[in-house]
Write a protein that holds these residues in place. Structure first.
Motif, PDB file in Angstrom:
ATOM      1  N   GLU A  93       0.830  -1.201   0.000  1.00  0.00           N
ATOM      2  CA  GLU A  93       0.000   0.000   0.000  1.00  0.00           C
ATOM      3  C   GLU A  93       0.868   1.256   0.000  1.00  0.00           C
ATOM      4  OE1 GLU A  93      -3.305   0.335  -0.305  1.00  0.00           O
ATOM      5  OE2 GLU A  93      -3.264  -1.811  -0.706  1.00  0.00           O
ATOM      6  N   TRP A  94       2.044   1.186   0.623  1.00  0.00           N
ATOM      7  CA  TRP A  94       2.962   2.324   0.650  1.00  0.00           C
ATOM      8  C   TRP A  94       3.315   2.752  -0.770  1.00  0.00           C
ATOM      9  CZ3 TRP A  94       7.729   3.516  -1.235  1.00  0.00           C
ATOM     10  CH2 TRP A  94       8.398   4.613  -0.656  1.00  0.00           C
ATOM     11  N   GLY A  95       3.676   1.779  -1.615  1.00  0.00           N
ATOM     12  CA  GLY A  95       4.032   2.107  -2.993  1.00  0.00           C
ATOM     13  C   GLY A  95       2.871   2.711  -3.768  1.00  0.00           C
ATOM     14  N   LYS A  96       1.680   2.173  -3.564  1.00  0.00           N
ATOM     15  CA  LYS A  96       0.493   2.683  -4.258  1.00  0.00           C
ATOM     16  C   LYS A  96       0.159   4.109  -3.816  1.00  0.00           C
ATOM     17  CE  LYS A  96      -1.612  -1.907  -4.781  1.00  0.00           C
ATOM     18  NZ  LYS A  96      -2.753  -2.775  -4.375  1.00  0.00           N
ATOM     19  N   MET A  97       0.540   4.441  -2.590  1.00  0.00           N
ATOM     20  CA  MET A  97       0.272   5.770  -2.066  1.00  0.00           C
ATOM     21  C   MET A  97       1.320   6.791  -2.520  1.00  0.00           C
ATOM     22  SD  MET A  97      -0.020   6.903   1.956  1.00  0.00           S
ATOM     23  CE  MET A  97      -0.586   5.239   2.343  1.00  0.00           C
ATOM     24  N   ILE A  98       2.597   6.375  -2.504  1.00  0.00           N
ATOM     25  CA  ILE A  98       3.697   7.300  -2.745  1.00  0.00           C
ATOM     26  C   ILE A  98       3.908   7.604  -4.220  1.00  0.00           C
ATOM     27  CG2 ILE A  98       6.183   7.655  -2.465  1.00  0.00           C
ATOM     28  CD1 ILE A  98       4.479   7.816   0.086  1.00  0.00           C
ATOM     29  N   GLU A  99       3.862   6.590  -5.072  1.00  0.00           N
ATOM     30  CA  GLU A  99       4.192   6.819  -6.485  1.00  0.00           C
ATOM     31  C   GLU A  99       3.271   7.833  -7.155  1.00  0.00           C
ATOM     32  OE1 GLU A  99       5.463   4.465 -10.533  1.00  0.00           O
ATOM     33  OE2 GLU A  99       4.579   3.331  -8.882  1.00  0.00           O
ATOM     34  N   PRO A 100       1.946   7.750  -6.987  1.00  0.00           N
ATOM     35  CA  PRO A 100       1.093   8.770  -7.621  1.00  0.00           C
ATOM     36  C   PRO A 100       1.402  10.185  -7.130  1.00  0.00           C
ATOM     37  CG  PRO A 100      -0.217   6.877  -6.959  1.00  0.00           C
ATOM     38  CD  PRO A 100       1.143   6.692  -6.352  1.00  0.00           C
ATOM     39  N   TYR A 101       1.734  10.298  -5.840  1.00  0.00           N
ATOM     40  CA  TYR A 101       2.068  11.628  -5.314  1.00  0.00           C
ATOM     41  C   TYR A 101       3.328  12.164  -5.988  1.00  0.00           C
ATOM     42  CZ  TYR A 101       3.828  15.293  -2.307  1.00  0.00           C
ATOM     43  OH  TYR A 101       4.335  16.486  -1.860  1.00  0.00           O
ATOM     44  N   MET A 102       4.379  11.363  -6.037  1.00  0.00           N
ATOM     45  CA  MET A 102       5.634  11.825  -6.621  1.00  0.00           C
ATOM     46  C   MET A 102       5.530  12.029  -8.127  1.00  0.00           C
ATOM     47  SD  MET A 102       8.399   9.623  -4.368  1.00  0.00           S
ATOM     48  CE  MET A 102       9.775  10.192  -5.330  1.00  0.00           C
ATOM     49  N   ARG A 103       4.705  11.240  -8.773  1.00  0.00           N
ATOM     50  CA  ARG A 103       4.563  11.314 -10.233  1.00  0.00           C
ATOM     51  C   ARG A 103       3.672  12.465 -10.672  1.00  0.00           C
ATOM     52  NH1 ARG A 103       1.779   6.439 -11.443  1.00  0.00           N
ATOM     53  NH2 ARG A 103      -0.114   7.676 -11.112  1.00  0.00           N
ATOM     54  N   ASP A 104       2.598  12.720  -9.935  1.00  0.00           N
ATOM     55  CA  ASP A 104       1.542  13.602 -10.443  1.00  0.00           C
ATOM     56  C   ASP A 104       1.400  14.929  -9.704  1.00  0.00           C
ATOM     57  OD1 ASP A 104       0.904  11.517 -12.196  1.00  0.00           O
ATOM     58  OD2 ASP A 104      -0.553  10.646 -10.810  1.00  0.00           O
TER      59      ASP A 104
END
Length: 239
Positions: A93-104
């Protein structure tokens, strides 16, 4: 413009995009292993003891925490990673939460990686820094808990961190002790420099947009003038 730390407060706790605050001011995010001292660092920057809650249970922070430190900028505390007792499902869940934030996240200026100065960066630290590089958010590392080392050990350990993360000569590596409140001014200055750069970039984009509008308007006027010339030059019907 000098950044002002004024009436710091927590603005939002989020796990998905629609829970983020409006992307209206620059953001600096803090990433690092669980229990590396991100909350203590935020409290030191804010000049408060309990703005960001510290926990005796590593990995307890499982939201993206948005802190408004002043009118002009936010600090964003990303959930900690790499703690062995955290379940695999939570790690996923950490990855699903962090990647969209850093990407978008449009207003995200940079991510600061926080590492423990006492230890060589872990595999997770290296992976996180590579992740930051992928999105162009690298270049800043803070080595926490400097008070735990003798002064003679600090420079040696900083070199290990720099070499392990393959930091370049222009990359910033700042040692910090929240206990002794050292390194605070250097971190604030780094944030100030990034803020100034982000404002200059926005101003350049605005100028370019205005110039394009003027050019487009000029092209339109030329086309209209040419059309008028064609009409005025047409011969009337023969008698």
């Amino acid at each position: 413009m000098d950044l002002r730390i004024h009436q710091p407060h927590i603005e939002a706790l989020a796990v998905k995009k629609d829970q983020y605050p409006e992307a209206d001011i620059p953001e600096i995010a803090f990433a690092g292993r669980s229990n590396v001292g991100k909350s203590s660092l935020i409290n030191m920057l804010a000049g408060m003891k309990k703005l960001a809650r510290t926990s005796s249970e590593p990995g307890k922070t499982r939201t993206i925490n948005f802190y408004r430190l002043g009118p002009e900028f936010r600090i964003v505390d990303l959930p900690g990673y790499g703690y062995a007792r955290i379940s695999r499902s939570i790690t996923s869940e950490w990855g699903k939460m962090i990647e969209p934030y850093m990407r978008d996240r449009e207003c995200l200026v940079r991510v600061f990686l926080i590492v423990d100065i006492r230890h060589k960066p872990s595999e997770q630290d290296i992976q996180m820094y590579e992740f930051m590089k992928y999105y162009g958010l690298d270049g800043y590392v803070i080595a926490s808990k400097a008070d735990k080392l003798k002064r003679s050990q600090v420079a040696k350990n900083l070199k290990v961190i720099r070499d392990t993360l393959c930091l370049g000569p222009d990359d910033k590596l700042i040692s910090v002790s929240t206990l002794k409140r050292t390194g605070r001014e250097e971190v604030i200055q780094a944030i100030q420099d990034l803020y100034n750069e982000s404002v200059e970039e926005v101003e350049d984009i605005d100028v370019e947009a205005v110039e394009e509008d003027i050019t487009d308007a000029g092209d339109g006027d030329s086309a209209e003038t040419a059309d008028e010339a064609d009409v005025s030059g047409e011969e009337g019907p023969e008698a």
